[in-house]
Design a protein around this motif. Sequence first.
Motif, PDB file in Angstrom:
ATOM      1  N   GLU A 138       0.840  -1.195   0.000  1.00 21.45           N
ATOM      2  CA  GLU A 138       0.000   0.000   0.000  1.00 21.45           C
ATOM      3  C   GLU A 138       0.879   1.250   0.000  1.00 21.45           C
ATOM      4  O   GLU A 138       0.399   2.356   0.174  1.00 21.45           O
ATOM      5  CB  GLU A 138      -0.953   0.003   1.192  1.00 21.45           C
ATOM      6  CG  GLU A 138      -2.051  -1.040   1.065  1.00 21.45           C
ATOM      7  CD  GLU A 138      -3.337  -0.626   1.771  1.00 21.45           C
ATOM      8  OE1 GLU A 138      -3.304   0.306   2.580  1.00 21.45           O
ATOM      9  OE2 GLU A 138      -4.371  -1.258   1.483  1.00 21.45           O
ATOM     10  N   ASP A 139       2.183   1.028  -0.192  1.00 20.24           N
ATOM     11  CA  ASP A 139       3.142   2.123  -0.242  1.00 20.24           C
ATOM     12  C   ASP A 139       3.895   1.990  -1.560  1.00 20.24           C
ATOM     13  O   ASP A 139       4.982   1.423  -1.626  1.00 20.24           O
ATOM     14  CB  ASP A 139       4.092   2.038   0.954  1.00 20.24           C
ATOM     15  CG  ASP A 139       5.136   3.143   0.971  1.00 20.24           C
ATOM     16  OD1 ASP A 139       5.105   4.007   0.062  1.00 20.24           O
ATOM     17  OD2 ASP A 139       6.000   3.131   1.871  1.00 20.24           O
ATOM     18  N   ASP A 140       3.289   2.506  -2.626  1.00 18.36           N
ATOM     19  CA  ASP A 140       3.846   2.291  -3.966  1.00 18.36           C
ATOM     20  C   ASP A 140       5.208   2.944  -4.153  1.00 18.36           C
ATOM     21  O   ASP A 140       6.010   2.475  -4.963  1.00 18.36           O
ATOM     22  CB  ASP A 140       2.869   2.818  -5.020  1.00 18.36           C
ATOM     23  CG  ASP A 140       1.551   2.062  -4.990  1.00 18.36           C
ATOM     24  OD1 ASP A 140       1.562   0.850  -5.260  1.00 18.36           O
ATOM     25  OD2 ASP A 140       0.516   2.676  -4.666  1.00 18.36           O
ATOM     26  N   ALA A 141       5.485   4.008  -3.419  1.00 14.94           N
ATOM     27  CA  ALA A 141       6.774   4.679  -3.547  1.00 14.94           C
ATOM     28  C   ALA A 141       7.824   4.026  -2.657  1.00 14.94           C
ATOM     29  O   ALA A 141       8.938   3.721  -3.099  1.00 14.94           O
ATOM     30  CB  ALA A 141       6.636   6.160  -3.201  1.00 14.94           C
ATOM     31  N   GLY A 142       7.489   3.769  -1.396  1.00 15.32           N
ATOM     32  CA  GLY A 142       8.455   3.236  -0.448  1.00 15.32           C
ATOM     33  C   GLY A 142       8.630   1.734  -0.517  1.00 15.32           C
ATOM     34  O   GLY A 142       9.683   1.209  -0.150  1.00 15.32           O
ATOM     35  N   ARG A 168      -8.590  -7.463  -7.260  1.00 12.48           N
ATOM     36  CA  ARG A 168      -8.907  -6.204  -6.602  1.00 12.48           C
ATOM     37  C   ARG A 168      -8.094  -6.010  -5.320  1.00 12.48           C
ATOM     38  O   ARG A 168      -7.713  -4.893  -4.970  1.00 12.48           O
ATOM     39  CB  ARG A 168     -10.408  -6.161  -6.295  1.00 12.48           C
ATOM     40  CG  ARG A 168     -10.876  -4.876  -5.605  1.00 12.48           C
ATOM     41  CD  ARG A 168     -12.409  -4.871  -5.463  1.00 12.48           C
ATOM     42  NE  ARG A 168     -12.848  -3.799  -4.583  1.00 12.48           N
ATOM     43  CZ  ARG A 168     -12.941  -2.529  -4.934  1.00 12.48           C
ATOM     44  NH1 ARG A 168     -12.604  -2.161  -6.157  1.00 12.48           N
ATOM     45  NH2 ARG A 168     -13.359  -1.623  -4.073  1.00 12.48           N
ATOM     46  N   MET A 169      -7.785  -7.113  -4.624  1.00 15.24           N
ATOM     47  CA  MET A 169      -7.015  -7.028  -3.388  1.00 15.24           C
ATOM     48  C   MET A 169      -5.669  -6.342  -3.597  1.00 15.24           C
ATOM     49  O   MET A 169      -5.125  -5.702  -2.699  1.00 15.24           O
ATOM     50  CB  MET A 169      -6.798  -8.434  -2.807  1.00 15.24           C
ATOM     51  CG  MET A 169      -6.101  -8.459  -1.461  1.00 15.24           C
ATOM     52  SD  MET A 169      -5.749 -10.148  -0.898  1.00 15.24           S
ATOM     53  CE  MET A 169      -7.412 -10.804  -0.757  1.00 15.24           C
ATOM     54  N   GLY A 216      -5.670   1.696   1.106  1.00 19.21           N
ATOM     55  CA  GLY A 216      -6.393   2.152   2.264  1.00 19.21           C
ATOM     56  C   GLY A 216      -7.473   1.208   2.760  1.00 19.21           C
ATOM     57  O   GLY A 216      -8.461   1.619   3.371  1.00 19.21           O
ATOM     58  N   ARG A 217      -7.253  -0.081   2.559  1.00 23.99           N
ATOM     59  CA  ARG A 217      -8.259  -1.075   2.966  1.00 23.99           C
ATOM     60  C   ARG A 217      -8.375  -1.148   4.495  1.00 23.99           C
ATOM     61  O   ARG A 217      -7.397  -0.998   5.218  1.00 23.99           O
ATOM     62  CB  ARG A 217      -7.903  -2.457   2.435  1.00 23.99           C
ATOM     63  CG  ARG A 217      -8.274  -2.673   0.970  1.00 23.99           C
ATOM     64  CD  ARG A 217      -8.025  -4.131   0.604  1.00 23.99           C
ATOM     65  NE  ARG A 217      -8.469  -4.411  -0.747  1.00 23.99           N
ATOM     66  CZ  ARG A 217      -9.721  -4.787  -1.051  1.00 23.99           C
ATOM     67  NH1 ARG A 217     -10.619  -4.894  -0.086  1.00 23.99           N
ATOM     68  NH2 ARG A 217     -10.051  -5.041  -2.277  1.00 23.99           N
ATOM     69  N   ARG A 218      -9.552  -1.458   4.953  1.00 26.04           N
ATOM     70  CA  ARG A 218      -9.801  -1.760   6.355  1.00 26.04           C
ATOM     71  C   ARG A 218     -10.399  -3.152   6.514  1.00 26.04           C
ATOM     72  O   ARG A 218     -10.630  -3.625   7.619  1.00 26.04           O
ATOM     73  CB  ARG A 218     -10.759  -0.730   6.985  1.00 26.04           C
ATOM     74  CG  ARG A 218     -10.178   0.687   7.082  1.00 26.04           C
ATOM     75  CD  ARG A 218      -9.018   0.734   8.059  1.00 26.04           C
ATOM     76  NE  ARG A 218      -8.489   2.084   8.228  1.00 26.04           N
ATOM     77  CZ  ARG A 218      -7.518   2.613   7.499  1.00 26.04           C
ATOM     78  NH1 ARG A 218      -6.971   1.872   6.506  1.00 26.04           N
ATOM     79  NH2 ARG A 218      -7.088   3.840   7.691  1.00 26.04           N
ATOM     80  N   SER A 219     -10.652  -3.814   5.396  1.00 23.17           N
ATOM     81  CA  SER A 219     -11.198  -5.169   5.402  1.00 23.17           C
ATOM     82  C   SER A 219     -10.519  -5.960   4.309  1.00 23.17           C
ATOM     83  O   SER A 219     -10.134  -5.418   3.264  1.00 23.17           O
ATOM     84  CB  SER A 219     -12.710  -5.153   5.170  1.00 23.17           C
ATOM     85  OG  SER A 219     -13.203  -6.464   4.935  1.00 23.17           O
TER      86      SER A 219
END
Length: 236
Positions: A176-180, A225-226, A231-234
């Motif tokens: 979820e951190d495409d840059a880092g 999709r996963m 920013g997923r919470r589920s």
Amino acid sequence: MTRYFRDYPARTGDRKLFKMEHYLELYDELLGGWQGRDVSFLEIGVYKGGSLPMWQGFLGPASRLVFLDIDPTCAALALPGTVVEIGDQADPAFLDRIGRAHGPFDLIVDDGGHQMHQQIASFRHLWPQLADRGLYIVEDVHTSYWPGFGGGLREPASFIEFAKDLIDRMHSWYTEDDAGFPLHPLAREIGGIRFHDSLVVIQKRLKEAPVAITAQNGQVVRSRRMLEVRGRRSIF
């Protein structure tokens, strides 16, 4: 389960074999399905030549068996049907030549000098020469905790820390951190990593991006999709 490796020490001849005893049970478990298969095999480290007849007796008669060592005297330990190449396992030019001459390999075992720079250099240059569904095994990784070998607890330059980093690279699909923490090419190549006492096994499995499925009443829906949502919470 086969007992080939566990029973092998009692069948050795005058060539000295040096292995951690618990490796033998691990190899019976890990490689049982490989017994008798004709494969391309590479081992780094010849020492007194005791492992040459062990692997030759385990793998199929048409297998290509290549062994590497830095000690020129090891060339005389080659058996009929095997090749012993002399060179430095940390030398990229030597490793690239081995890959061109003998690769790709189905099974690679690093039982060489056990120095950190050697194990890491060998993996980096030989991993591209490992075939799909092949195994790369690094023995004696306890040297990662020995300063005299370039290691130490959580020493960044150790092979253990290098292998821990491979875990992250294998899972970089899910960033979820495409840059880092961007998707790494090894995510498409590493199928699994197993850590055992003093031994690391890395499986190569060429693959596409993971797919999640939902299934109900025999109807299957596939989705990536996963991997795409941020920013997923589920998990659903």
